[in-house]
Design an enzyme around this catalytic site. Sequence first.
Site, PDB file in Angstrom:
ATOM      1  CG  HIS A   1      -4.180 -10.495  79.727  1.00 42.27           C
ATOM      2  ND1 HIS A   1      -5.306 -11.096  80.235  1.00 42.27           N
ATOM      3  CD2 HIS A   1      -4.307 -10.550  78.369  1.00 42.27           C
ATOM      4  CE1 HIS A   1      -6.091 -11.482  79.235  1.00 42.27           C
ATOM      5  NE2 HIS A   1      -5.496 -11.146  78.078  1.00 42.27           N
TER       6      HIS A   1
ATOM      7  CG  HIS B   1      -9.574 -13.323  77.677  1.00 42.03           C
ATOM      8  ND1 HIS B   1      -8.594 -14.223  77.972  1.00 42.03           N
ATOM      9  CD2 HIS B   1      -9.022 -12.411  76.838  1.00 42.03           C
ATOM     10  CE1 HIS B   1      -7.485 -13.867  77.329  1.00 42.03           C
ATOM     11  NE2 HIS B   1      -7.711 -12.773  76.641  1.00 42.03           N
TER      12      HIS B   1
ATOM     13  CG  ASP C   1      -4.903  -8.258  75.632  1.00 45.29           C
ATOM     14  OD1 ASP C   1      -4.695  -9.479  75.505  1.00 45.29           O
ATOM     15  OD2 ASP C   1      -6.031  -7.754  75.480  1.00 45.29           O
TER      16      ASP C   1
ATOM     17  CG  HIS D   1      -3.334 -13.067  73.744  1.00 44.92           C
ATOM     18  ND1 HIS D   1      -4.232 -14.110  73.809  1.00 44.92           N
ATOM     19  CD2 HIS D   1      -3.845 -12.091  74.537  1.00 44.92           C
ATOM     20  CE1 HIS D   1      -5.245 -13.771  74.583  1.00 44.92           C
ATOM     21  NE2 HIS D   1      -5.037 -12.542  75.038  1.00 44.92           N
TER      22      HIS D   1
ATOM     23  CD  GLU E   1     -11.296  -8.389  75.480  1.00 46.98           C
ATOM     24  OE1 GLU E   1     -11.138  -9.619  75.557  1.00 46.98           O
ATOM     25  OE2 GLU E   1     -10.508  -7.638  74.867  1.00 46.98           O
TER      26      GLU E   1
ATOM     27  CD  GLN F   1      -9.453 -15.784  70.844  1.00 50.96           C
ATOM     28  OE1 GLN F   1      -8.315 -15.366  70.997  1.00 50.96           O
ATOM     29  NE2 GLN F   1     -10.520 -15.087  71.207  1.00 50.96           N
TER      30      GLN F   1
HETATM   31 FE   FE2 Z   1      -6.321 -11.187  76.081  1.00 54.90          FE
END
Ligand code: FE2
Length: 428
Positions: free
Chosen positions: A57, A210, A309, A59, A213, A152
């Site tokens: 995971h 996701h 992440d 970005h 979260e 997102q």
């Molecule tokens: Fe993430």
Amino acid sequence: MFDLIVRNAALPDGRTGLDIACRGGRIVAVEAGVDAEAGEVIDAGGRLVSPPFVDPHFHMDATLSLGRPRMNVSGTLLEGIALWGELKPLQSIDEIVARALRYCDLAVSRGIGAIRSHVDVCDDELKGVEALLEVRAQVKDYLDLQLVAFPQDGVLRDPTALGNLTRALDMGVDVVGGIPHFERTMAQGAESVRLLMEIAAERGLMVDMHCDESDDPMSRHVETLAFEARRLGMQGRVTGSHLTSMHSMDNYYVSKLIPLMVEAGLHAVPNPLINIVLQGRHDTYPKRRGQTRVRELRDAGITVGFGSDCVMDPWYSLGTADMLDVAHMGLHVGQLSSREDMAWCFDAVTVNPARIMGLEGYGLEPGCRADMVLLQAGDRIEAIRLRAHRLAVIRAGRVIARSAPVRTELHLEGRPDGLDPAAYAPGG
Ligand code: FE2
């Protein structure tokens, strides 16, 4: 004649004194005393040789952007998302490619062999997608980069996200992503899960969302994710990332939820460094830890892999592409402190995420890809305790990163003249 032999290695499963012989990019033999020549021989000196670290995971479109256009002052997930929204129109494809390639260099030096990176598709120009497809092609000989189409701003909340997500998949993005807890309502969140799962099922793709979260115990989208995975026959191909709301859920509800997740063949990816920093921000005291129920998920038979992440981006200012840092934090936050649990935390940044990503030929058995890392540690627990130095990173039977062992000179009268941090083994 082999291309490479790594001699006198300790393996993650506890076997010691083994030679690993490689030819044509594959491991050919793992046994004591391989009696043959090789183009290159590495003496592991009894230290740990592991298959590469795997980050399930990340970005990569945001990494190393810290401070642009400003810092995240509140430290919350939501300010991070807002800040990322400010940065997106300012950055060019070339900038994203350059930052991502720099990050990949760092990741390789730390022994990472595969990364699943989300890429934001809430940009009508799809700059991040174009950039990371370019990066995926450039690094493919030394790093497996798997891309997730990540809406997102919410696939329903953002009016152009669904079209952009579909275009990104057409362009070659590998996995379908989502963010149900960021949609406007719980109902819209559930609807987004159904919609995205159907897109993935139709295209035969994996899913990594996701999911929940949040500190909100009523954020239960993982329940819908499990329901859809079972309904669409996608067992083993669906991952819930973060799942932080599970830490605050009612125990009775969780006793129903986890078996549903097992039945649906879901995988779980907590991100310990980020979860411990971002979650619980609205709490005074007691303050929640923000990590999902790692032990309970694992004990129920769910494959759990720790992800990193973020590294130096709107959500997290630190990070060094070190999956042992991630395992170290996951161990502490999850109180996974028995010998078995600590060793398992090493698996949570190697074999488990490899299974979650569906990596082919991963491992140290004959026939596997000749990808491995030599660590300045004797076993899995030592590797985490020391965040052990990477002495050699090997890809397809070739050394692609190497560094000298860490040793500190001491100038103390009557004491040894130097020390190796890895020499402090239990009872040693
Ligand atoms: Fe993430």
